[in-house]
Design an enzyme around this catalytic site. Structure first.
Site, PDB file in Angstrom:
ATOM      1  CB  ILE A 437     -38.622  33.347  44.613  1.00  0.00           C
ATOM      2  CG1 ILE A 437     -38.835  31.919  45.123  1.00  0.00           C
ATOM      3  CG2 ILE A 437     -38.550  34.293  45.784  1.00  0.00           C
ATOM      4  CD1 ILE A 437     -40.193  31.653  45.749  1.00  0.00           C
ATOM      5  CD  GLU A 490     -37.287  40.357  41.448  1.00  0.00           C
ATOM      6  OE1 GLU A 490     -36.198  40.614  41.978  1.00  0.00           O
ATOM      7  OE2 GLU A 490     -38.175  39.687  42.010  1.00  0.00           O
ATOM      8  CB  CYS A 649     -34.563  32.842  51.257  1.00  0.00           C
ATOM      9  SG  CYS A 649     -34.147  34.564  51.160  1.00  0.00           S
ATOM     10  CG  HIS A 700     -28.138  28.984  47.655  1.00  0.00           C
ATOM     11  ND1 HIS A 700     -29.372  28.707  48.185  1.00  0.00           N
ATOM     12  CD2 HIS A 700     -27.896  30.291  47.919  1.00  0.00           C
ATOM     13  CE1 HIS A 700     -29.846  29.800  48.764  1.00  0.00           C
ATOM     14  NE2 HIS A 700     -28.969  30.766  48.604  1.00  0.00           N
TER      15      HIS A 700
HETATM   16  N1  GLN Z   1     -37.874  38.495  44.665  1.00  0.00           N
HETATM   17  C1  GLN Z   1     -36.490  38.384  45.019  1.00  0.00           C
HETATM   18  C2  GLN Z   1     -35.765  37.554  43.973  1.00  0.00           C
HETATM   19  O1  GLN Z   1     -36.314  36.642  43.484  1.00  0.00           O
HETATM   20  C3  GLN Z   1     -36.302  37.749  46.381  1.00  0.00           C
HETATM   21  C4  GLN Z   1     -34.865  37.708  46.798  1.00  0.00           C
HETATM   22  C5  GLN Z   1     -34.611  37.193  48.203  1.00  0.00           C
HETATM   23  O2  GLN Z   1     -35.425  36.546  48.785  1.00  0.00           O
HETATM   24  N2  GLN Z   1     -33.464  37.438  48.745  1.00  0.00           N
HETATM   25  O3  GLN Z   1     -34.616  37.801  43.659  1.00  0.00           O
HETATM   26 ZN    ZN Z   2     -35.207  34.390  49.020  1.00  0.00          ZN
END
Ligand code: GLN
Ligand code: ZN
Length: 760
Positions: A437, A490, A649, A700
């Site tokens: 993601i 990121e 999410c 999580h």
């Molecule tokens: N691209 C973001 C990450 O991977 C998405 C975060 C989210 O959906 N809250 O941290």
């Molecule tokens: Zn998310």
């Protein structure tokens, strides 16, 4: 007539987040229970004193909480789920924090209660759980103790109790054969006890919070309102009840029920709503508390205008109180502590303490005339006027651009089927392509380097070199695991909204603007004060760098306009929609820039799209219309060859699935694993047209997921969605995880996908 000021709730985490620090130390056993209690007492005392010093006539108590006011109510009425093994008469800290955070001791190994968003705020509460024959029993003395504590210090307070209708409505039931509201008759005797104790202790007023009443209710529920309120009034004896609603206006049927009930007072949110029938207030012998100062935002009020507004109401209402629209839990403490916001913007702001000061000046003006407060009023007028005309705020080019939204701007060149053909040929991905993601573990070295860079202990070059190493390392790891579409990780981002806000015009940041998100967690939302534009590219440098390191496709990562809007304090001098569309154009420019720099897949995250839904169903359509538009503006600039992804999410899509489809993203990745059934239910009814990546494992938990569980989930999905359109990915970003479990989980995930490719 005398106007009174009513405080309906003050922030509790502490002006310098003292409670956060104390809690976290207490959890690590670094301080004792006594130390924690002492910290709490100090905070409460200061809050009461601040209210008193600033002219509040009705100071509140029981708005403090060690974690959450709904959890406090669970304890108060004794609905502690059995697995927490509560036995004592009064709920202990141990049980309390076990419900809040889970417990992993020898004698108590349990997860926390579920947590979810409080109405349309960014505050999270713990969800009560009710069983069919749920018994309730007074199990905490907190409201009584706090009332006494204040009294001893010389403050006569108005205790706040979360009302039974809201408490039950927010809970979930252990089985589907009954509704939580069916438990009302079981619960009310405990409210009888609570109110009678408060009455005996001498509470003049008791505030019953029932925010649930602002939601559209069915006839069965509406029928319960008057009856319940009348009972509460009876329980309270000679104490008076002020029923408090907020976050929206009341539907007129509900307003009528409340006005006809026996409660002595009503608080209404007049920032979000109006009184439906103001004439009916003329002959009603009730105190009306009007919420005229925005409790959800940080802008200075036009006090002169508010004075006129209150004057108008005072013609209809005999006993008039003035207040913030909702509890001040949702605004930071005190602008006096602020050190970062530029002076020019600072004078447009007002935090909780300043909001009390505004209320006090309105009161003085109406009760005693303007003589003593002339300076304050003049100053206020000047500040308000300076905001209206400020060059910092207004950018005609930006405004103009957001006005001309053509279908060409909103739509991709070709439809999905055509795009999909082009993209399939171009990317040549296997069946069940794997991806993640976006974020990879933000380990302590990453956070330390950022902190050092901010303190100038690392030069830009040193910091960037560090980030490059991390990015290269993440790419290598993904190559080794053999993920098909990879990400840069990121590492350069502190937060998915702040990172963009810092680079956009029209945003500013505070040093002290903390608001509680849940428990000890606070957030410091950016402030959007002006027209939003993008002076230069925001993510190209890192995306491009990452793409240059590998032959695999690296997805560009952007935060969507609605999420940026939703997690900020938004300017109140234009509709939210207008601000959203401006942000959308800034993101659009970024998409175009990424494309030009060789990025062929771009993900625009919108995790907050759903939480932006208005509280009233009747308002959903309008919101979804502009929210979808904002996303389309951001995305539709992409060429057919560029694959647009989005991510959300949560899995409760049922209500908004049409809007999700209208976004027309080529691929959407969504949370599924925690709530397997939810998503599938939706896809049974609605044939989602584009590609989908149902999250195959829950990020999580540090637990490494089981391969067969993942395979099963993908297989289940492939019964409802053409398998050529299914992606395989985790539920969300991996920022909060450690590397070892991340690698193990992703290896298993890739293995699962590979095995499924060869199976029929
Ligand atoms: N691209 C973001 C990450 O991977 C998405 C975060 C989210 O959906 N809250 O941290
Ligand atoms: Zn998310």
């Amino acid at each position: 007539m005398t106007i009174k000021v009513n405080c309906i709730g003050y922030p509790r985490i502490g002006p310098k987040r003292e409670l956060k620090n104390a809690l976290e130390k207490y959890w690590k056993s670094e301080i004792s229970e006594g130390d924690l209690l002492k910290c709490a007492s100090e905070l409460k005392k200061n809050n009461w004193q601040t209210q008193k010093d600033n002219g509040v006539d009705y100071i509140c108590s029981n708005d403090f909480s060690f974690y959450d006011q709904v959890l406090d109510t669970i304890c108060l009425v004794g609905s502690i789920p059995e697995r927490y093994k509560h036995k004592d008469h009064e709920v202990s800290f141990k049980t309390y924090f076990a419900m809040a955070r889970g417990s992993q001791t020898k004698d108590l190994d349990v997860p926390a209660l579920e947590m979810t968003k409080w109405f349309d705020t960014n505050y999270h509460y713990l969800v009560p759980e009710f069983s069919k024959n749920q018994k309730f029993k007074l199990s905490s003395n907190k409201p009584f103790d706090e009332f006494d504590e204040a009294k001893k210090l010389g403050f006569n307070t108005k205790p706040i109790i979360l009302g039974p209708l809201t408490f039950l409505s927010l809970g979930k039931t252990t089985d589907e054969t009954f509704k939580s509201i069916d438990l009302l008759d079981n619960l009310l005797p405990v409210y009888a006890e609570i109110l009678s104790v408060l009455n005996k202790k001498g509470a003049e007023w008791i505030q019953i919070d029932e925010p649930i009443l602002v939601k559209n209710q069915n006839a069965d529920f509406t029928k319960l309102i008057k009856k319940t309120l009348n009972q509460l009034k009876k329980f309270a004896g000679s104490s008076k009840i002020i029923l408090t609603t907020y976050f929206e206006k009341l539907d007129s049927e509900i307003e009528k029920e409340i006005l006809e009930s026996d409660v002595d007072g009503i608080h209404l949110d007049l920032i979000r709503g109006k009184i439906s029938n103001i004439n009916s207030l003329r002959d009603i012998n009730k105190t009306i508390s009007i919420g005229i100062i925005d409790g959800r935002n940080i802008w200075k009020s036009d006090v002169n205008k508010k004075i006129e507004q209150v004057l108008e109401y005072s013609k209809f209402i005999k006993n008039l109180w003035i207040s913030s629209s909702c509890p001040l839990l949702h605004t930071p403490y005190d602008l006096g502590l602020e050190t970062k916001v530029p002076e020019k913007i600072r004078k447009w702001l007002s935090f909780s303490k300043q909001k009390l000061i505004e209320l006090n000046h309105i009161k003085i003006s109406l009760n005693k005339g303007n003589n003593e407060i002339k300076n304050y009023l003049d100053e206020n007028k000047k500040d308000i006027a300076s905001r209206v005309t400020s060059e910092l705020i207004h950018d005609d080019k930006v405004k103009q651009r957001a006005k001309n939204i053509t279908t060409q701007i909103l739509n991709r060149k070709s439809n999905f089927i055509k795009r999909s053909e082009i993209q399939t040929n171009l990317f040549k991905l296997p069946l069940y392509p794997t991806t993640t993601i976006g974020s990879f573990p933000q380990t302590s070295d990453v956070r330390n380097a950022r902190a050092k860079f901010k303190k100038n202990e690392l030069s830009l070059k040193e910091y960037e070199d560090f980030l490059k190493t991390k990015t290269i390392d993440a790419i290598k790891k993904q190559e080794q695991i053999d993920i098909d579409v990879i990400v840069h990780g990121e590492f350069e981002r502190n937060d998915m909204v702040e990172y963009f806000g810092e680079q956009l015009k029209g945003f500013t940041f505070t040093s002290s603007g903390w608001v509680q998100s849940y428990g000890s967690r606070c957030v410091k939302p950016p402030i959007i004060f002006g027209d939003v534009s993008r002076p230069e590219s925001m993510t190209v440098q890192w995306s491009k760098f990452a793409q240059e390191q590998t032959n695999k496709i690296v997805k560009g990562m952007l935060t969507g306009p609605i999420t940026i809007l939703q997690w900020s304090f938004v300017r109140d001098d234009q509709p939210r929609k207008d601000t959203a569309l401006q942000i959308a154009f800034a993101i659009r420019d970024e998409v175009e820039d990424l494309e030009k720099n060789g990025i062929n897949m771009i993900q625009i995250d919108e995790p907050a799209l759903r939480e932006g839904l208005p509280l009233k169903k009747n308002d959903w359509k309008q919101y979804l219309d502009w929210a979808v538009k904002a996303f389309q503006i951001s995305a539709a600039v992409a060429k057919d060859e560029t694959q647009i992804h989005t991510h959300m999410c949560y899995a409760e899509f049922e209500d908004i699935i049409d809007a999700i489809a209208a976004l027309d993203a080529d691929v959407i990745s969504i949370e599924t694993s925690r709530s397997r059934m939810e998503l599938l239910k939706t896809f049974e009814k609605f044939k989602y047209p584009n590609e989908v990546g149902p999250g195959v494992y829950d990020i999580h938990s540090p637990r490494v997921p089981n391969k067969n569980e993942m395979k099963e989930l993908i297989q289940k999905a492939s019964k409802l969605i053409d398998k050529k359109r299914i992606w395989v990915n985790p539920d969300c970003g991996l920022k909060t995880r450690g590397w070892p479990e991340t690698i193990a989980a992703l290896e298993t995930m890739v293995q699962a996908a590979k095995e499924l490719r060869t199976e029929k």
